[in-house]
Design a protein around this motif. Structure first.
Motif, PDB file in Angstrom:
ATOM      1  N   LEU A 205      31.837  12.413  38.757  1.00  0.00           N
ATOM      2  CA  LEU A 205      30.691  13.347  38.768  1.00  0.00           C
ATOM      3  C   LEU A 205      29.433  12.847  38.318  1.00  0.00           C
ATOM      4  CD1 LEU A 205      32.807  16.591  37.056  1.00  0.00           C
ATOM      5  CD2 LEU A 205      32.293  16.271  39.374  1.00  0.00           C
ATOM      6  N   PHE A 206      28.461  13.567  38.959  1.00  0.00           N
ATOM      7  CA  PHE A 206      27.149  13.479  38.338  1.00  0.00           C
ATOM      8  C   PHE A 206      26.559  14.784  38.219  1.00  0.00           C
ATOM      9  CE2 PHE A 206      26.530   9.076  40.754  1.00  0.00           C
ATOM     10  CZ  PHE A 206      26.754   8.475  39.739  1.00  0.00           C
ATOM     11  N   ALA A 207      25.306  14.897  37.590  1.00  0.00           N
ATOM     12  CA  ALA A 207      24.712  16.217  37.259  1.00  0.00           C
ATOM     13  C   ALA A 207      23.357  15.927  37.866  1.00  0.00           C
ATOM     14  CB  ALA A 207      24.514  16.507  36.010  1.00  0.00           C
ATOM     15  N   ALA A 208      22.608  16.964  38.495  1.00  0.00           N
ATOM     16  CA  ALA A 208      21.319  16.912  39.062  1.00  0.00           C
ATOM     17  C   ALA A 208      20.322  17.840  38.816  1.00  0.00           C
ATOM     18  CB  ALA A 208      21.627  16.810  40.618  1.00  0.00           C
ATOM     19  N   GLY A 209      19.233  17.791  38.685  1.00  0.00           N
ATOM     20  CA  GLY A 209      18.411  19.035  38.736  1.00  0.00           C
ATOM     21  C   GLY A 209      17.725  19.139  40.184  1.00  0.00           C
ATOM     22  N   ILE A 210      17.622  20.249  40.379  1.00  0.00           N
ATOM     23  CA  ILE A 210      17.077  20.429  41.947  1.00  0.00           C
ATOM     24  C   ILE A 210      15.634  20.769  42.072  1.00  0.00           C
ATOM     25  CG2 ILE A 210      17.558  22.242  44.154  1.00  0.00           C
ATOM     26  CD1 ILE A 210      20.126  22.911  43.079  1.00  0.00           C
ATOM     27  N   ARG A 211      15.082  20.317  43.028  1.00  0.00           N
ATOM     28  CA  ARG A 211      13.660  20.605  43.203  1.00  0.00           C
ATOM     29  C   ARG A 211      13.334  22.036  43.388  1.00  0.00           C
ATOM     30  NH1 ARG A 211      10.140  21.520  47.303  1.00  0.00           N
ATOM     31  NH2 ARG A 211      11.888  21.134  48.941  1.00  0.00           N
ATOM     32  N   GLN A 212      12.409  22.600  42.641  1.00  0.00           N
ATOM     33  CA  GLN A 212      12.022  24.072  42.477  1.00  0.00           C
ATOM     34  C   GLN A 212      10.784  24.019  43.604  1.00  0.00           C
ATOM     35  OE1 GLN A 212      14.105  26.063  40.688  1.00  0.00           O
ATOM     36  NE2 GLN A 212      15.102  23.891  40.686  1.00  0.00           N
TER      37      GLN A 212
ATOM     38  N   PRO B  32      16.967  21.921  35.485  1.00  0.00           N
ATOM     39  CA  PRO B  32      17.628  21.069  34.296  1.00  0.00           C
ATOM     40  C   PRO B  32      18.592  19.877  34.801  1.00  0.00           C
ATOM     41  CG  PRO B  32      17.661  23.337  33.869  1.00  0.00           C
ATOM     42  CD  PRO B  32      17.399  23.411  35.151  1.00  0.00           C
ATOM     43  N   ASP B  33      18.424  19.010  34.143  1.00  0.00           N
ATOM     44  CA  ASP B  33      19.677  17.799  34.586  1.00  0.00           C
ATOM     45  C   ASP B  33      20.779  18.431  34.811  1.00  0.00           C
ATOM     46  OD1 ASP B  33      17.404  16.003  34.608  1.00  0.00           O
ATOM     47  OD2 ASP B  33      18.083  14.988  32.844  1.00  0.00           O
ATOM     48  N   LEU B  34      21.566  19.452  34.140  1.00  0.00           N
ATOM     49  CA  LEU B  34      22.788  19.772  34.409  1.00  0.00           C
ATOM     50  C   LEU B  34      22.821  21.087  35.381  1.00  0.00           C
ATOM     51  CD1 LEU B  34      24.250  19.541  30.888  1.00  0.00           C
ATOM     52  CD2 LEU B  34      24.986  18.327  32.696  1.00  0.00           C
ATOM     53  N   GLU B  35      21.579  21.455  36.183  1.00  0.00           N
ATOM     54  CA  GLU B  35      21.499  22.403  36.845  1.00  0.00           C
ATOM     55  C   GLU B  35      22.676  22.507  38.104  1.00  0.00           C
ATOM     56  OE1 GLU B  35      18.673  24.466  40.228  1.00  0.00           O
ATOM     57  OE2 GLU B  35      18.158  22.575  39.177  1.00  0.00           O
TER      58      GLU B  35
ATOM     59  N   VAL C 259      16.149   9.944  42.649  1.00  0.00           N
ATOM     60  CA  VAL C 259      15.641  11.037  43.406  1.00  0.00           C
ATOM     61  C   VAL C 259      16.150  11.070  44.900  1.00  0.00           C
ATOM     62  CG1 VAL C 259      13.613  12.596  44.097  1.00  0.00           C
ATOM     63  CG2 VAL C 259      13.852  11.272  41.752  1.00  0.00           C
ATOM     64  N   VAL C 260      17.055  11.753  45.068  1.00  0.00           N
ATOM     65  CA  VAL C 260      17.189  12.060  46.739  1.00  0.00           C
ATOM     66  C   VAL C 260      16.131  12.583  47.552  1.00  0.00           C
ATOM     67  CG1 VAL C 260      18.884  13.161  48.521  1.00  0.00           C
ATOM     68  CG2 VAL C 260      19.739  12.107  46.109  1.00  0.00           C
ATOM     69  N   GLN C 261      15.475  11.822  48.471  1.00  0.00           N
ATOM     70  CA  GLN C 261      14.339  12.339  49.395  1.00  0.00           C
ATOM     71  C   GLN C 261      14.925  12.481  50.773  1.00  0.00           C
ATOM     72  OE1 GLN C 261      11.503   9.730  48.356  1.00  0.00           O
ATOM     73  NE2 GLN C 261      10.449  10.551  46.818  1.00  0.00           N
ATOM     74  N   ARG C 262      14.225  13.403  51.326  1.00  0.00           N
ATOM     75  CA  ARG C 262      14.519  13.639  53.069  1.00  0.00           C
ATOM     76  C   ARG C 262      13.223  13.651  53.487  1.00  0.00           C
ATOM     77  NH1 ARG C 262      14.006  19.247  54.586  1.00  0.00           N
ATOM     78  NH2 ARG C 262      15.612  18.866  56.359  1.00  0.00           N
ATOM     79  N   ARG C 263      13.182  13.650  54.861  1.00  0.00           N
ATOM     80  CA  ARG C 263      11.994  13.531  55.754  1.00  0.00           C
ATOM     81  C   ARG C 263      12.383  14.014  57.050  1.00  0.00           C
ATOM     82  NH1 ARG C 263       8.850   7.992  56.396  1.00  0.00           N
ATOM     83  NH2 ARG C 263      10.883   7.524  57.755  1.00  0.00           N
ATOM     84  N   GLY C 264      12.000  14.940  57.574  1.00  0.00           N
ATOM     85  CA  GLY C 264      12.178  15.359  58.892  1.00  0.00           C
ATOM     86  C   GLY C 264      11.399  14.859  59.910  1.00  0.00           C
ATOM     87  N   ARG C 265      11.365  15.092  61.062  1.00  0.00           N
ATOM     88  CA  ARG C 265      10.518  14.603  62.171  1.00  0.00           C
ATOM     89  C   ARG C 265       9.248  14.850  61.801  1.00  0.00           C
ATOM     90  NH1 ARG C 265      13.636  12.604  65.987  1.00  0.00           N
ATOM     91  NH2 ARG C 265      15.750  13.324  66.507  1.00  0.00           N
ATOM     92  N   VAL C 266       8.723  15.864  61.163  1.00  0.00           N
ATOM     93  CA  VAL C 266       7.485  16.183  60.817  1.00  0.00           C
ATOM     94  C   VAL C 266       7.184  16.279  59.428  1.00  0.00           C
ATOM     95  CG1 VAL C 266       5.671  17.956  61.223  1.00  0.00           C
ATOM     96  CG2 VAL C 266       7.214  17.359  63.050  1.00  0.00           C
TER      97      VAL C 266
ATOM     98  N   TYR D 197      16.859  16.674  45.031  1.00  0.00           N
ATOM     99  CA  TYR D 197      17.149  16.765  43.805  1.00  0.00           C
ATOM    100  C   TYR D 197      17.098  15.298  42.959  1.00  0.00           C
ATOM    101  CZ  TYR D 197      21.879  16.290  45.458  1.00  0.00           C
ATOM    102  OH  TYR D 197      23.067  15.772  46.231  1.00  0.00           O
ATOM    103  N   ARG D 198      17.161  15.310  41.804  1.00  0.00           N
ATOM    104  CA  ARG D 198      17.185  14.012  41.014  1.00  0.00           C
ATOM    105  C   ARG D 198      18.372  13.921  40.022  1.00  0.00           C
ATOM    106  NH1 ARG D 198      11.984  14.840  36.456  1.00  0.00           N
ATOM    107  NH2 ARG D 198      13.137  16.319  35.334  1.00  0.00           N
ATOM    108  N   PHE D 199      18.918  12.919  39.733  1.00  0.00           N
ATOM    109  CA  PHE D 199      19.873  12.827  38.861  1.00  0.00           C
ATOM    110  C   PHE D 199      20.096  11.402  38.097  1.00  0.00           C
ATOM    111  CE2 PHE D 199      20.857  10.306  42.881  1.00  0.00           C
ATOM    112  CZ  PHE D 199      21.803   9.436  42.571  1.00  0.00           C
ATOM    113  N   HIS D 200      20.603  11.281  36.918  1.00  0.00           N
ATOM    114  CA  HIS D 200      20.953  10.136  36.142  1.00  0.00           C
ATOM    115  C   HIS D 200      22.314   9.509  36.794  1.00  0.00           C
ATOM    116  CE1 HIS D 200      17.621   9.661  33.600  1.00  0.00           C
ATOM    117  NE2 HIS D 200      17.561  11.063  33.153  1.00  0.00           N
TER     118      HIS D 200
END
Length: 262
Positions: free
Chosen positions: A93-100, A107-110, A164-171, A178-181
């Motif tokens: 398991l990991f814990a992540a804080g979601i981009r608002q 929070p990191d445990l969100e 940090v997990v990042q995504r990029r669409g066609r535009v 979200y980000r995680f340790h």
């Protein structure tokens, strides 16, 4: 009662069961298609969002996989990790804080997500996030661009020490998911009193917004209150559902229930 064969049948999967990357990808994508995310469950939980985080696997399996209801992050990922362990994967398991919406992070445990260690590599697995996000697992290789169904993903390191997990669409440009340790967690970590988590839970409970979502082949549909987000072939579309009948139809399609009872 947890049953591997019944689980695989619910995912409409009859392929190889050896613990490989290809099997992991297929199971992950099929899980997101077969079983919806449904935050309405949190309404009854109020501010105690993580009280049941250490799930009774048998009970949640009966309700979600056999009973057909949706789930939230710790239920869906908890079940999926149990399935992967049965198939011989090394999981955790990991814990992540979601981009608002303001580009800050929760929070990191969100958020509860999973990982797999496979052939010396670390993979993120997350079938409990409504999205928009990845349909197949991501390798944790810094800055490596990983295309999926018209959308690019990557994992980058931040100055805060997070990944940090990042995504990029066609535009558009890269945006965080979200980000995680990359530090293994235990379900018990979410049961430790935390003022930060308590504040977040109060704000979430007070919003009254219910979120549901399900993937389809190559895309996702996410219903946030009355706003519908559709991601398909790397293109993201957002529109409001002002017509109650249309809202009920879309909701029924996501939950796969009769619109008359949705």
């Amino acid at each position: 009662m947890f049953d591997t064969a019944a689980y695989l049948k619910a995912l409409d999967y009859d392929g190889p069961l050896d613990p490989t990357a290809d099997t992991l990808r297929e199971l992950h994508r099929r899980h997101l298609i077969a079983i919806p995310y449904d935050s309405s469950l949190n309404t009854a939980r109020g501010e105690a969002l993580w009280a049941g985080v250490d799930i009774d696997v048998d009970a949640v399996f009966d309700a979600v996989v056999l009973g057909g209801r949706g789930g939230v992050c710790y239920e869906l990922n908890g079940l999926f990790l149990a399935l992967l362990r049965e198939l011989g994967y090394e999981t955790g398991l990991f814990a992540a804080g979601i981009r608002q919406v303001d580009d800050s992070f929760g929070p990191d445990l969100e958020h509860v997500l999973g990982f797999v260690r496979l052939d010396g590599e670390l993979w993120l697995v997350d079938v409990g996030f409504v999205g928009p996000s990845y349909l197949e697992p991501l390798r944790v290789v810094p800055d490596e661009v990983q295309p999926q169904f018209g959308t690019d993903f990557r994992v980058v390191r931040a100055d805060t020490g997070h990944h940090v997990v990042q995504r990029r669409g066609r535009v558009g440009d890269w945006r965080a998911v979200y980000r995680f340790h990359p530090r293994p967690r235990a379900f018990a970590d979410w049961l430790v009193p935390s003022p930060e988590l308590d504040r977040f839970a109060r704000a979430l409970a007070g919003s009254g917004i219910v979120v549901r979502g399900r993937a389809f082949e190559g895309g996702q549909r996410i219903l946030i209150g009355t706003r519908l987000v559709v991601v398909e072939d790397g293109t993201e579309r957002l529109r409001g559902l002002a017509d109650p009948e249309e809202h009920a139809r879309v909701l029924a399609e996501i939950l796969r229930k009769d619109a008359a009872t949705a």
